[in-house]
Design an enzyme around this catalytic site. Sequence first.
Site, short mmCIF file in Angstrom:
data_model
loop_
_atom_site.label_atom_id
_atom_site.label_comp_id
_atom_site.label_asym_id
_atom_site.label_seq_id
_atom_site.Cartn_x
_atom_site.Cartn_y
_atom_site.Cartn_z
N LYS A 10 0.68 -1.22 -0.20
CA LYS A 10 -0.01 -0.12 0.02
C LYS A 10 0.90 1.15 -0.02
CE LYS A 10 -4.10 -1.98 2.17
NZ LYS A 10 -4.86 -1.76 3.50
N PHE A 58 -16.52 3.45 4.98
CA PHE A 58 -15.09 3.81 4.91
C PHE A 58 -14.68 3.82 3.58
CE2 PHE A 58 -15.34 -0.68 5.73
CZ PHE A 58 -14.93 -1.29 4.51
N ARG A 86 -2.06 -14.39 4.05
CA ARG A 86 -2.77 -13.71 4.98
C ARG A 86 -2.24 -13.65 6.59
NH1 ARG A 86 -7.07 -11.28 3.58
NH2 ARG A 86 -7.79 -11.11 5.59
N ARG A 103 1.92 -6.55 9.15
CA ARG A 103 1.23 -5.38 9.52
C ARG A 103 1.53 -5.03 10.98
NH1 ARG A 103 -4.55 -7.42 7.05
NH2 ARG A 103 -4.35 -6.39 5.13
N ASN A 113 -2.09 0.10 6.79
CA ASN A 113 -1.70 -1.09 7.46
C ASN A 113 -0.58 -1.74 6.55
OD1 ASN A 113 -3.43 -1.99 5.54
ND2 ASN A 113 -4.50 -3.39 6.99
N HIS A 116 -2.23 -5.51 1.46
CA HIS A 116 -3.57 -5.97 1.13
C HIS A 116 -3.41 -7.22 0.74
CE1 HIS A 116 -7.46 -6.77 -0.82
NE2 HIS A 116 -6.80 -7.31 -1.67
#
EC number: 2.7.4.6
Length: 139
Positions: A10, A58, A86, A103, A113, A116
């Site tokens: 990100k 959001f 994940r 994270r 964070n 993704h």
Amino acid sequence: MMQSTFAIIKPDAVSRQLTGEILAAMEASGLKIVALKRLHLSKAQAAGFYAVHRERPFFDSLTDYMSSGPVVCVVLRGEDAVPRWRALMGATNPAQAEPGTLRARYGQSLEANAVHGSDAQETAAFEIGYFFNGLEISE
């Protein structure tokens, strides 16, 4: 089972020059990087990618953030790639992420964070196809 999954590094992590560390962690986990590109999403591209969240409160904040700077899109391949990626990412909220996860190490907030990841194989198929065509993915 061999799977492909999709990851985004990100804007917060890219701007802090963490791309190399995150890519290294992906490979160190045994996942293979089979496609990679860096791009700056438009607000419309971010909205299309996150369309599933369109009705969520959001959504505007998320699409503003995801179009605020460059991202790095990655296709990962390996045994059980979706759950393995994940697990490496950690909980969505960095404050709740297990120590050592990406994270926990690099996340700044619920939104910023660092990374993704697809939540299921079906999601991964959509997300990979959103950013990559078949010619751009090399096993």
